[in-house]
Each structure stands twice: as structure tokens, then as C-alpha cells.
Design an enzyme around this catalytic site. Structure first.
Site, short mmCIF file in Angstrom:
data_model
loop_
_atom_site.label_atom_id
_atom_site.label_comp_id
_atom_site.label_asym_id
_atom_site.label_seq_id
_atom_site.Cartn_x
_atom_site.Cartn_y
_atom_site.Cartn_z
N LYS A 76 -41.29 -7.89 -25.71
CA LYS A 76 -42.35 -7.30 -24.88
C LYS A 76 -42.67 -5.87 -25.35
CE LYS A 76 -40.98 -10.24 -21.06
NZ LYS A 76 -40.25 -10.43 -19.81
N GLN A 120 -37.10 -7.56 -15.00
CA GLN A 120 -36.63 -8.65 -15.86
C GLN A 120 -35.63 -9.51 -15.10
OE1 GLN A 120 -37.81 -9.10 -19.12
NE2 GLN A 120 -36.71 -11.04 -19.08
N ASP A 145 -46.40 -9.45 -13.56
CA ASP A 145 -45.77 -10.77 -13.71
C ASP A 145 -46.36 -11.76 -12.70
OD1 ASP A 145 -44.04 -11.12 -15.80
OD2 ASP A 145 -42.26 -10.38 -14.74
#
Ligand code: NDP
Length: 322
Positions: A76, A120, A145
Site C-alpha cells: 500500500k 490494518q 476501506d
């Protein structure tokens, strides 16, 4: 730029028959994600020029030190750097408490120079931390997200322009678009109903006007359900579960699965396969994604897309005179 469908028509016009019984057209996530990243690089460059050095900014919050999370985060950060997004990795120790994680999230929520925040998962903590609480603590307007209840709720109601769509399903839709096959009016089957893959995929296909069947571990007659799919998206986490003979001739097959299976011919002793048995499905499908190189690279590209979109929304709201 040709879509896969128009390219395939052109090849046939030149005498190439592309025998559907022997081979589906491969939908490359590597190529498509590269195109997305190139487009985003231009958009970020334009923002910088137009708004005096302004850059989209992303924070990746990690708790603990899992090897797989470290690898995903490095992908990422690398993609962000290439596009020109200012990405910061914040790592809390695995002794962090729920309150400490929440405080970190709130501090990023309150920082106007950050446009995207992801936590995460899975969290790697010695303490009990409520995942739902953490996911929902991220401000909806920074939740790139797309996992908070607010964004999931908007998606489920079809407010697609006013939410962040989770990255993996969003990437799947982009791959389906690449085929040139229209989603509207088709029968789509999704295998899996997780918050991160199956459930948002169902919503996205529905609001792109497919008729959608969602299957899960209690669905009887999975082969029969699969055989009805014009568009099949699989996110079950079961190595090569979907067999070629289940697949409808000419279907679009999108395989989200990432499964490690033993393979003595590889130096690592294992290889990655999807949830679809590729060799047999390839002979029935019209279009198919490979594993690796299909959905995987699209997930990171879509995170970048959401971050740039968040920065654009921020600029729209905060332009002088508005
Ligand atoms: P989950 O384990 O959270 O969900 C799996 C889903 O599949 C569940 O809804 C489960 O049903 C269903 N399922 C499991 N077994 C069967 C079965 N035999 N028949 C029908 N349905 C079944 O997994 P995720 O959604 O997080 O991930 C799915 C796959 O996608 C994994 O391989 C994962 O590695 C991959 N993935 C890939 C990403 C990428 O970037 N390419 C990103 C995220 C995930 P039930 O609800 O009844 O338990």
C-alpha cells in the site's frame, strides 16, 4: 484503449476464433490496476498544480507486527508513493489497549490534513479489542476501506456516489467493466457474505442492476446456483472449490480467493490458488481472472482510488467561496 470485449471482437474480425470451449479471455488485474494507478497519478499531479502543492494523504494504522500485515502495508505504501499520495504508517505495539487504539484513530479523524485512514486487520494485540468498535471509530468521510456501518449502510441502500465502496468488491466491479459485459439485467451469483468481500459485492452488483443470488456455507446445491450465473464472484477462502463443470458457458468469473496449497516443485514448498479451479473453469467461462494477478492487485489500486476521491471531496467542501 480497447476493452477486452472489443479487442476480442477485433481479433475475431481478423479471423481469430478464440474457441470459447478451450480458453476464456483472461482479465488481468495487473494490467487494469496499472491503468488505474496511471490515471490517479495524473489526477494527483493536477491537484498539486491547481491547489499549490496539495496532496492526498493516507494513514495506515497497524497494531502489532504480523508478517502478512507488514507485507500488505508495504504494498500500500509503495503504491501510494508511486501515485504521489502522502502515506504514513502508524504502528502501535501489540500491548496497545483498545482505548489507546481509539485515541490514535480519533487523533487522525481530527487532523484535517489527512483524507484517508485504514486500520490494518486483523489486529495483533495481546489485549481484547472489539474490531467492530475500532472499524466504526474511523470517521465515515475518511473510511477509505469502506468498512464502517455508515458506509456499508449507504452502499446497501444504493447511495453509491456518497460512500466509500470496500476495495476488493470495487476492484471486482472494475474488472467486470473491463470485459465490456453489461451487468444490468444479468444474473449474478456471489459466493461468500463477509463484510469485506461478499456482502458489499452483493450490494454493488444489485445497484448496478444485476439480479443477485448470494451463497454461503449453508447454501444447498452450490453447483446448481453457480450454473445459473452470468457473472460469478467467489470469495469463500476455499482452495479451488468451484469446479469448471459448475460454470455456465461464457460466464464472467471473478475469483477473489487467496489460498496457499502445498507444492513441492516451488522453492517455498507452496503456491497460491484461488477459490475457483482455474484449469477447468477456464474452459467454460467467457472471461476469468487469474490467481495471482487478478483481484489482488485491484484491491490496492482501489484503496488509492478511494483516497484520491476523499481528497477531492475535501477540496470540494473547503474551496473558498463555498
Ligand atoms: P471469510 O472467511 O470472512 O468469508 C468467507 C465466506 O465464504 C463466508 O460468508 C462463508 O459462509 C463462505 N463460505 C465458506 N465456505 C463455503 C462453502 N463451502 N460454500 C459456500 N460458501 C462458503 O473470508 P473473506 O470474505 O475475508 O475472504 C474470502 C476470500 O477472499 C479469501 O480467500 C481471502 O483470502 C480472499 N480475499 C482476497 C482479497 C484480495 O485482495 N484479493 C481481499 C480480501 C479477501 P458463512 O458466512 O456461512 O460462514
Amino acid at each position: 484503449m480497447f476493452s477486452l470485449a472489443s479487442l476480442s471482437l477485433r481479433l475475431r474480425a481478423f479471423g481469430y476464433r478464440g474457441d470459447r470451449r478451450t480458453m476464456a479471455t483472461v482479465i488481468s488485474g495487473n494490467k487494469t490496476s496499472k491503468l488505474v494507478r496511471q490515471r490517479l497519478t495524473k489526477e494527483v499531479e493536477q491537484m498539486k498544480t491547481q491547489f499549490l502543492g496539495f496532496r492526498p494523504s493516507l494513514v495506515v494504522l497497524q497494531v502489532g507486527d504480523r508478517d502478512d500485515s507488514n507485507l500488505y502495508i508495504s504494498h500500500k505504501l509503495k503504491a501510494a508513493a508511486e501515485i504521489g499520495i502522502d502515506a504514513k504508517h502508524v504502528r502501535l505495539p501489540n500491548t496497545a489497549t483498545q482505548d489507546e487504539v481509539l485515541r490514535s484513530i480519533i487523533s487522525v479523524n481530527e487532523n484535517p490534513s489527512v483524507h484517508g485512514l485504514i486500520v490494518q486487520l486483523p489486529l495483533d494485540s495481546v489485549n481484547h479489542i472489539d474490531n467492530e468498535l475500532i472499524t466504526n471509530a474511523v470517521a465515515p468521510e475518511k473510511d477509505v476501506d469502506g468498512l464502517s456501518c455508515i458506509n456499508a449502510g449507504k452502499l446497501s441502500r444504493g447511495d453509491l456516489g456518497d460512500c466509500f465502496i470496500p476495495c476488493t468488491p470495487n476492484g471486482c466491479m472494475e474488472l467486470i467493466r473491463q470485459t465490456g459485459v453489461s451487468v444490468a439485467g444479468k444474473h449474478a451469483v456471489v459466493i461468500g457474505r463477509s463484510k469485506i468481500v461478499g456482502a458489499p459485492m452483493h450490494d454493488l452488483l444489485l445497484w448496478n442492476h444485476a439480479t443477485v443470488t448470494t451463497c454461503h456455507s449453508k447454501t444447498p446445491d452450490l453447483p446448481v446456483q453457480v450454473s445459473r450465473a452470468d457473472i460469478l464472484v467467489v470469495g469463500a477462502g476455499r482452495a479451488e472449490m468451484v469446479k469448471g463443470e459448475w460454470v455456465k458457458e461464457g460466464a464472467v468469473v471473478i475469483d477473489c480467493g487467496i489460498n496457499h496449497v502445498p507444492d513441492e516443485t516451488k522453492p517455498s514448498g507452496k503456491r497460491v490458488v484461488g477459490d475457483v479451479h482455474y484449469a477447468s473453469a477456464n474452459q467454460r467461462a467467457g472471461y476469468i481472472t487469474p490467481v495471482p494477478g487478478g483481484v489482488g492487485p485491484m484491491t490496492v489500486a482501489m484503496l488509492m482510488e478511494n483516497t484520491v476521491q476523499s481528497a477531492q471531496r475535501f477540496l470540494l467542501k473547503n474551496q473558498p467561496g463555498r
